[in-house]
Design a protein around this motif. Structure first.
Motif, mmCIF file in Angstrom:
data_model
loop_
_atom_site.group_PDB
_atom_site.id
_atom_site.type_symbol
_atom_site.label_atom_id
_atom_site.label_comp_id
_atom_site.label_asym_id
_atom_site.label_seq_id
_atom_site.Cartn_x
_atom_site.Cartn_y
_atom_site.Cartn_z
ATOM 1 N N GLN A 42 -1.045 -12.564 -0.162
ATOM 2 C CA GLN A 42 -2.022 -11.497 -0.375
ATOM 3 C C GLN A 42 -1.496 -10.492 -1.387
ATOM 4 N N THR A 43 -2.428 -9.827 -2.070
ATOM 5 C CA THR A 43 -2.090 -8.738 -2.972
ATOM 6 C C THR A 43 -2.887 -7.508 -2.576
ATOM 7 N N LEU A 44 -2.199 -6.403 -2.361
ATOM 8 C CA LEU A 44 -2.825 -5.153 -1.940
ATOM 9 C C LEU A 44 -2.642 -4.128 -3.052
ATOM 10 N N PRO A 45 -3.715 -3.685 -3.697
ATOM 11 C CA PRO A 45 -3.571 -2.714 -4.788
ATOM 12 C C PRO A 45 -3.355 -1.296 -4.278
ATOM 13 N N THR A 46 -2.480 -0.572 -4.955
ATOM 14 C CA THR A 46 -2.295 0.855 -4.690
ATOM 15 C C THR A 46 -2.662 1.693 -5.914
ATOM 16 N N HIS A 47 -2.756 1.062 -7.077
ATOM 17 C CA HIS A 47 -3.159 1.711 -8.325
ATOM 18 C C HIS A 47 -2.178 2.798 -8.763
ATOM 19 N N SER A 48 -0.969 2.751 -8.271
ATOM 20 C CA SER A 48 0.076 3.673 -8.717
ATOM 21 C C SER A 48 1.436 3.043 -8.424
ATOM 22 N N CYS A 49 2.433 3.491 -9.133
ATOM 23 C CA CYS A 49 3.785 2.968 -8.969
ATOM 24 C C CYS A 49 4.223 3.107 -7.512
ATOM 25 N N THR A 50 4.549 1.990 -6.873
ATOM 26 C CA THR A 50 4.842 1.977 -5.440
ATOM 27 C C THR A 50 6.330 1.715 -5.230
ATOM 28 N N TYR A 51 7.020 2.744 -4.760
ATOM 29 C CA TYR A 51 8.476 2.680 -4.661
ATOM 30 C C TYR A 51 8.979 2.074 -3.359
ATOM 31 N N SER A 52 8.172 2.120 -2.313
ATOM 32 C CA SER A 52 8.662 1.687 -1.010
ATOM 33 C C SER A 52 7.529 1.087 -0.199
ATOM 34 N N THR A 53 7.797 -0.046 0.431
ATOM 35 C CA THR A 53 6.822 -0.677 1.326
ATOM 36 C C THR A 53 7.566 -1.324 2.479
ATOM 37 N N SER A 54 6.917 -1.404 3.642
ATOM 38 C CA SER A 54 7.560 -2.046 4.790
ATOM 39 C C SER A 54 6.524 -2.408 5.836
ATOM 40 N N PHE A 55 6.844 -3.428 6.618
ATOM 41 C CA PHE A 55 6.059 -3.753 7.793
ATOM 42 C C PHE A 55 6.454 -2.812 8.932
ATOM 43 N N SER A 56 5.497 -2.548 9.809
ATOM 44 C CA SER A 56 5.802 -1.778 11.006
ATOM 45 C C SER A 56 6.726 -2.591 11.906
ATOM 46 N N PRO A 57 7.740 -1.963 12.510
ATOM 47 C CA PRO A 57 8.585 -2.683 13.466
ATOM 48 C C PRO A 57 7.913 -2.901 14.813
ATOM 49 N N HIS A 58 6.655 -2.436 14.944
ATOM 50 C CA HIS A 58 5.933 -2.552 16.207
ATOM 51 C C HIS A 58 4.742 -3.504 16.128
ATOM 52 N N SER A 59 4.335 -3.880 14.922
ATOM 53 C CA SER A 59 3.155 -4.725 14.762
ATOM 54 C C SER A 59 3.360 -5.694 13.603
ATOM 55 N N PRO A 60 2.977 -6.950 13.742
ATOM 56 C CA PRO A 60 3.159 -7.911 12.654
ATOM 57 C C PRO A 60 2.145 -7.774 11.528
ATOM 58 N N LEU A 112 0.634 -4.525 10.548
ATOM 59 C CA LEU A 112 0.581 -3.197 9.937
ATOM 60 C C LEU A 112 1.641 -3.089 8.841
ATOM 61 N N LEU A 113 1.224 -2.583 7.694
ATOM 62 C CA LEU A 113 2.096 -2.484 6.536
ATOM 63 C C LEU A 113 1.881 -1.119 5.891
ATOM 64 N N SER A 114 2.947 -0.480 5.446
ATOM 65 C CA SER A 114 2.856 0.858 4.877
ATOM 66 C C SER A 114 3.478 0.891 3.495
ATOM 67 N N ALA A 115 3.126 1.931 2.723
ATOM 68 C CA ALA A 115 3.680 2.094 1.382
ATOM 69 C C ALA A 115 3.559 3.540 0.957
ATOM 70 N N VAL A 116 4.507 3.993 0.120
ATOM 71 C CA VAL A 116 4.414 5.307 -0.517
ATOM 72 C C VAL A 116 4.536 5.118 -2.025
ATOM 73 N N SER A 117 3.833 5.982 -2.774
ATOM 74 C CA SER A 117 3.686 5.766 -4.207
ATOM 75 C C SER A 117 3.877 7.043 -4.997
ATOM 76 N N SER A 118 3.822 6.881 -6.306
ATOM 77 C CA SER A 118 3.994 8.006 -7.214
ATOM 78 C C SER A 118 2.825 8.977 -7.172
ATOM 79 N N ASP A 119 1.706 8.592 -6.555
ATOM 80 C CA ASP A 119 0.547 9.486 -6.467
ATOM 81 C C ASP A 119 0.597 10.395 -5.242
ATOM 82 N N SER A 120 1.756 10.468 -4.572
ATOM 83 C CA SER A 120 1.965 11.389 -3.450
ATOM 84 C C SER A 120 1.104 11.048 -2.245
ATOM 85 N N HIS A 121 0.971 9.749 -1.953
ATOM 86 C CA HIS A 121 0.195 9.328 -0.779
ATOM 87 C C HIS A 121 0.957 8.277 0.025
#
Length: 360
Positions: A140-158, A160-169
């Motif tokens: 799969q490909t998930l767009p964020t439309h901004s430079c994404t420095y960090s991503t990870s799966f939740s350690p509690h759910s297979p 759920l996936l999170s990310a933080v980006s250069s757009d401050s979100h």
């Protein structure tokens, strides 16, 4: 404290093996990651100090790594040429698998800690990709439309996936949702929002006024690039985020109107944070100010209020041995709580006991 010198290579990330307490991996780059080759070090912790068990050279800089959750000898790396490589310690020189779909530098890789059959990556190209180690192309490909420095799966759910980006979100994706529904995006949190209001003590039986510090910065803040984040290992809805504005914020995903707490953190940008695998309220941070610091978010009932009256969320101590930017930090999963490893641009890997640097 133990030290190892990565001669000619500047450290970007360090991770303890999930299988052995005596093995760590370090992702490094020549010339501070601006140009040149990369090298993955596999280091062993022995009675005689830290020794290099093996290393693998790559044609481009390495910015992150992740141990396989299914194979004790395999390790992923994120490269500056947009590729992801999987190395096996039992084999020589070449990766056992390589993927290249990102168009820019890959900044992060993270293995799914729950399902253990997938991993994710994020890049400067504004996308997150989900992979299987057994498939030649991404799932799969998930767009964020901004430079994404960090991503990870939740350690509690297979899923759920999170990310933080250069757009401050901060973005939360749920792979169970239909892909047509905003590409699995279920939550977007502006990191620069004002601090969330404290809960009404009349409606909460266990309300603790010290958990909400009125003396910390409250915002709103100007948007700034987010460089790192991590899920709390014990509280499934809590995520910590940090970046260029030098602050560490903790969010509760059940009430994302603003951060629960804001730690007035480092003197320069925060490059990496990691929640403790042993204590639910403790996290480590690594910064361009050449220090690693340990914090409490004030959620543990046993944490006393600071003498200065600034509440429970605060810095507990700092390690200032590094002489250049500190880019990577990680906790040891095994043994006595408190052991950690750090690496930075000073070509050093340090293994140390956090408790030795904590203030009384």
């Amino acid at each position: 404290m133990l030290e190892y010198r990565t001669q000619g290579f500047n450290g970007y990330a360090v991770k303890y093996s999930p299988f052995f307490d005596s093995r760590i991996a370090v992702a490094t780059s020549q010339h501070y990651g601006l140009v040149g080759n990369g090298r993955l070090y596999i280091l062993g912790l022995t009675p005689k100090g830290i020794v290099a068990e093996k290393w693998f050279d790559t044609q481009d800089s390495l910015f992150d790594l992740a141990w396989s959750e299914t194979h004790e000898n395999q390790c992923l790396v994120a490269a500056g040429d947009g590729s992801i490589k999987l190395f096996d310690i039992g084999l020589d020189e070449f990766p056992v698998q390589s993927w290249k779909e990102h168009n820019r530098e890959v900044e992060a890789v993270h293995w799914n800690l729950v399902a253990k059959d997938t991993f994710c990556s994020s890049s400067w190209d504004g996308t997150i990709k989900v992979w299987s180690p057994h498939r030649p192309t991404s799932l799969q490909t998930l767009p964020t439309h901004s430079c994404t420095y960090s991503t990870s799966f939740s350690p509690h759910s297979p899923t759920l996936l999170s990310a933080v980006s250069s757009d401050s979100h901060l973005r939360i994706f749920d792979l169970r949702t239909p892909s047509s529904a905003s590409n699995h995006l279920v939550l977007t949190i502006p990191l620069h929002a004002a601090k969330a209001a404290p809960p009404n003590p009349l409606k909460l039986d266990n309300f603790n006024p010290n958990a909400f510090n009125p003396n910390t910065p409250s915002g709103p803040f100007p948007p700034s690039e987010a460089l790192t984040h991590d899920w709390n290992k014990y509280r499934s809805n809590v995520v910590a985020v940090a970046g260029v504005d030098k602050l560490i914020r903790t969010f509760d995903l059940r009430g994302p109107a603003g951060p629960m707490d804001i730690l007035g953190a480092h003197d320069y940008a925060v490059r990496r944070i990691a929640w403790s695998p042993h204590l639910s309220d403790t996290l480590l941070s690594a910064s361009y100010d050449m220090t690693c610091r340990v914090w409490t978010d004030g959620s543990a009932k046993a944490v006393p209020q600071a003498q200065d009256g600034m509440g429970q969320a605060r810095e507990l101590g700092r390690m200032g041995v590094h002489t250049e930017f500190v880019c990577g930090v990680d906790w040891c999963l095994f043994g006595a709580e408190g052991w950690a490893a750090s690496t930075g641009w000073d070509e050093r890997v340090c293994v140390w006991d956090v408790r030795e640097f904590m203030q009384p």
